[in-house]
Design a protein around this motif. Structure first.
Motif, PDB file in Angstrom:
ATOM      1  N   ASN A  11       0.891  -1.171   0.000  1.00  0.00           N
ATOM      2  CA  ASN A  11       0.000   0.000   0.000  1.00  0.00           C
ATOM      3  C   ASN A  11       0.926   1.217   0.000  1.00  0.00           C
ATOM      4  O   ASN A  11       1.626   1.466   0.980  1.00  0.00           O
ATOM      5  CB  ASN A  11      -0.900  -0.003   1.242  1.00  0.00           C
ATOM      6  CG  ASN A  11      -1.969   1.068   1.162  1.00  0.00           C
ATOM      7  OD1 ASN A  11      -2.387   1.474   0.075  1.00  0.00           O
ATOM      8  ND2 ASN A  11      -2.414   1.557   2.308  1.00  0.00           N
ATOM      9  N   LYS A  25      -8.086   1.045   5.613  1.00  0.00           N
ATOM     10  CA  LYS A  25      -7.156  -0.056   5.330  1.00  0.00           C
ATOM     11  C   LYS A  25      -7.293  -0.372   3.832  1.00  0.00           C
ATOM     12  O   LYS A  25      -8.358  -0.165   3.251  1.00  0.00           O
ATOM     13  CB  LYS A  25      -7.532  -1.314   6.130  1.00  0.00           C
ATOM     14  CG  LYS A  25      -7.378  -1.174   7.647  1.00  0.00           C
ATOM     15  CD  LYS A  25      -5.932  -1.284   8.079  1.00  0.00           C
ATOM     16  CE  LYS A  25      -5.759  -1.193   9.574  1.00  0.00           C
ATOM     17  NZ  LYS A  25      -6.222   0.055  10.189  1.00  0.00           N
ATOM     18  N   ASP A  47       2.448  -1.830   4.377  1.00  0.00           N
ATOM     19  CA  ASP A  47       1.433  -0.784   4.242  1.00  0.00           C
ATOM     20  C   ASP A  47       2.075   0.534   4.657  1.00  0.00           C
ATOM     21  O   ASP A  47       2.288   0.791   5.844  1.00  0.00           O
ATOM     22  CB  ASP A  47       0.232  -1.119   5.141  1.00  0.00           C
ATOM     23  CG  ASP A  47      -0.879  -0.074   5.030  1.00  0.00           C
ATOM     24  OD1 ASP A  47      -0.642   0.991   4.426  1.00  0.00           O
ATOM     25  OD2 ASP A  47      -1.985  -0.333   5.556  1.00  0.00           O
ATOM     26  N   SER A  50       0.374   2.676   7.325  1.00  0.00           N
ATOM     27  CA  SER A  50       0.110   2.115   8.644  1.00  0.00           C
ATOM     28  C   SER A  50       1.160   2.598   9.635  1.00  0.00           C
ATOM     29  O   SER A  50       2.288   2.904   9.263  1.00  0.00           O
ATOM     30  CB  SER A  50       0.135   0.593   8.547  1.00  0.00           C
ATOM     31  OG  SER A  50       0.206   0.038   9.826  1.00  0.00           O
ATOM     32  N   TYR A 207      -0.523  -7.926   9.012  1.00  0.00           N
ATOM     33  CA  TYR A 207      -0.061  -6.747   9.766  1.00  0.00           C
ATOM     34  C   TYR A 207       0.675  -7.180  11.030  1.00  0.00           C
ATOM     35  O   TYR A 207       0.203  -8.072  11.740  1.00  0.00           O
ATOM     36  CB  TYR A 207      -1.253  -5.881  10.196  1.00  0.00           C
ATOM     37  CG  TYR A 207      -1.770  -4.975   9.109  1.00  0.00           C
ATOM     38  CD1 TYR A 207      -1.178  -3.746   8.873  1.00  0.00           C
ATOM     39  CD2 TYR A 207      -2.845  -5.353   8.327  1.00  0.00           C
ATOM     40  CE1 TYR A 207      -1.656  -2.905   7.867  1.00  0.00           C
ATOM     41  CE2 TYR A 207      -3.329  -4.527   7.322  1.00  0.00           C
ATOM     42  CZ  TYR A 207      -2.726  -3.298   7.105  1.00  0.00           C
ATOM     43  OH  TYR A 207      -3.193  -2.484   6.115  1.00  0.00           O
TER      44      TYR A 207
END
Ligand code: SF4
Length: 473
Positions: A11, A25, A47, A50, A207
């Motif tokens: 991401n 998300k 990500d 994040s 994650y």
């Protein structure tokens, strides 16, 4: 043929004037991750948006008690076409060394056979380019696949600007998996599910840590509003089986212990008797003791007493209403009348929601938007004690709203996705919106009074001056 090739999902960073995390998300990417796992791939995730990968000692921006908040940002140089625009431009997301640290970890564990980069807003493409360039420095010949919203809405631009990547527009389907199989030299022999009910749950296990979950109880929208990407991105509207949704919630609660769930549906309240009402009844019965959030806004006309009471009992902490405002029926297929808006607010208040738990989105930046009606919508929202959230229009290629803008704009919005940015169209690029500064001042003034429990009428001198100032600008 390779045995369980490795894929790294990415991401990318976002590049913008402003960004805020509303429990977001990369759901599409996480669904793809779980499908690839089922297909036999070994999957990892980085990500960039994040907080999970920050170096020890790094302080991530503060978040609210419900787990949303600011995103880490770093000022960067503005792209040339935005140079005259007097706001600071940022790259949002993790620090570059933290991203590189994750890439170095991959070298030690399992070198990816391909990277899959997703994308969100079309005008965030410089962040994607930056991400792809760093990956390229670390993994010279590894295929990079680019998918998601940006190449779906701007395929030609994506192909031209990501010539070193395999660009795959559209939804993830069998053809996408076949292309990934070709790139990695693997024969997964796997049939890609076509519905959410047949799909495995998004791969949240990738994650390192989680403080909230985003989920979908439906995909797409039954409407086709003139400024919205929903029908282009998800042509069919599907609502999931309620047993599956409950099972998914139980799985997350058990495995991750998170207490904040954001429902990212476009049309959560459609077919209420068959979807939201039975779903909320099951949630209430299960007594999950979690907080639900609806960042996309709820359809006002579907908020009945029955729905409002169940939303409250099920644990919805704050309700965001898609009011949009008067005079917007030209673009919205389900315009909201004053009676419907007032009725929805009354139903929510009666169900026990306090005024500070209610917000309403009002759109601004529509082509040829009527200023008087916009101010009327703002004043009504405030009179009802609801917090005003201005929703600035982003330009979505392929919609009638985009075509309308193109007709009277001299800017090359067809060729340059940076010009789709919602911040631009309300500031100084376009004559009709010179009054936007006054509009923001008015909303700030009304919302600060709303927080204090004061209701300001249109006779108030400050309000009168701001409205008049806006009209004269
Ligand atoms: S109702 Fe909302 S999500 Fe659906 S098409 Fe209209 S703007 Fe898009």
């Amino acid at each position: 043929m390779k045995n369980h090739p490795a894929i790294c999902l990415i991401n990318p960073w976002a590049t913008d004037f402003a960004a805020h995390d509303l429990w977001s998300k990369p759901l599409g990417l996480l669904y793809i991750g779980s499908i690839l796992k089922k297909a036999g791939y070994s999957v990892s995730l980085i990500d960039c948006l994040s907080y999970s990968y920050s170096s020890p000692g790094f302080k991530f921006p503060s978040r609210t008690r419900f787990g949303n908040g600011h995103i880490r940002m770093q000022q960067i140089e503005k792209p040339e076409i935005l140079a005259s625009f007097s706001r600071i431009f940022y790259r949002y997301g993790i620090a570059v060394p933290d991203f590189e640290k994750q890439l170095n970890e991959l070298k030690k564990t399992k070198i990816p056979d391909a990277f899959l980069i997703t994308s969100q807003m079309t005008y965030w493409y410089p962040g994607i380019r930056f991400t792809a360039d760093i990956i390229r420095e670390h993994f010279h010949g590894t295929p990079i696949v680019l998918g998601g919203i940006y190449p779906t809405l701007c395929p030609e631009h994506a192909i031209e600007n990501f010539q070193d990547c395999t660009v795959i527009p559209g939804q993830f389907d069998q053809n996408c998996l076949d292309q990934i199989d070709d790139l990695t030299g693997y024969n997964s022999n796997f049939k890609v599910p076509t519905t959410l009910d047949d799909s495995p749950y998004p791969a949240y296990e990738l994650y390192p840590q989680l403080d909230s979950i985003a989920l979908l109880t439906s995909r797409g929208c039954p409407y086709n509003c003139g400024i919205c990407a929903s029908k282009i991105l998800q042509p069919n509207f599907e609502q999931r089986n309620i047993n599956h949704i409950i099972d998914e919630l139980e799985t997350y609660k058990e495995n991750y212990g998170v207490t904040n769930f954001a429902i990212y549906d476009d049309a959560l309240l459609s077919n209420p008797g068959k979807h939201i009402i039975p779903l909320l009844e099951r949630v209430i019965k299960a007594d999950f003791k979690v907080n639900f959030h609806v960042p996309n806004g709820l359809q006002v006309s579907d908020i009945t007493h029955e729905v409002a009471q169940r939303l409250r009992k099920a644990g919805f902490k704050e309700i965001r209403l898609s009011f949009e405002g008067f005079g917007t029926e030209r673009v919205f297929k389900k315009p909201v009348s004053e009676k419907a808006f007032t009725g929805a607010v009354e139903a929510l208040r009666k169900a026990g929601f306090r005024k500070n738990q209610l917000r309403a989105y009002i759109i601004t930046g529509l082509p040829r938007q009527d200023i008087d009606m916009l101010f009327d919508s703002i004043l009504l929202t405030h009179r009802l004690g609801v917090r005003i959230e201005l929703a600035y229009l982003s330009l979505i290629p392929g919609t009638p709203g985009f075509d309308e803008y193109r007709e009277f704009m001299s800017y090359p919005i067809d060729r340059e996705p940076l010009l789709h940015n919602n911040t631009l169209w309300n500031w100084r690029f376009d004559e009709p919106f010179k009054w936007e500064k006054k509009l923001r001042e008015l909303v700030r003034y009304l919302n600060s009074n709303q927080r204090e429990g004061n209701i300001i009428t249109s006779n108030n001198n400050i309000v009168k001056d701001l409205i008049q100032g806006g009209k004269n600008a």
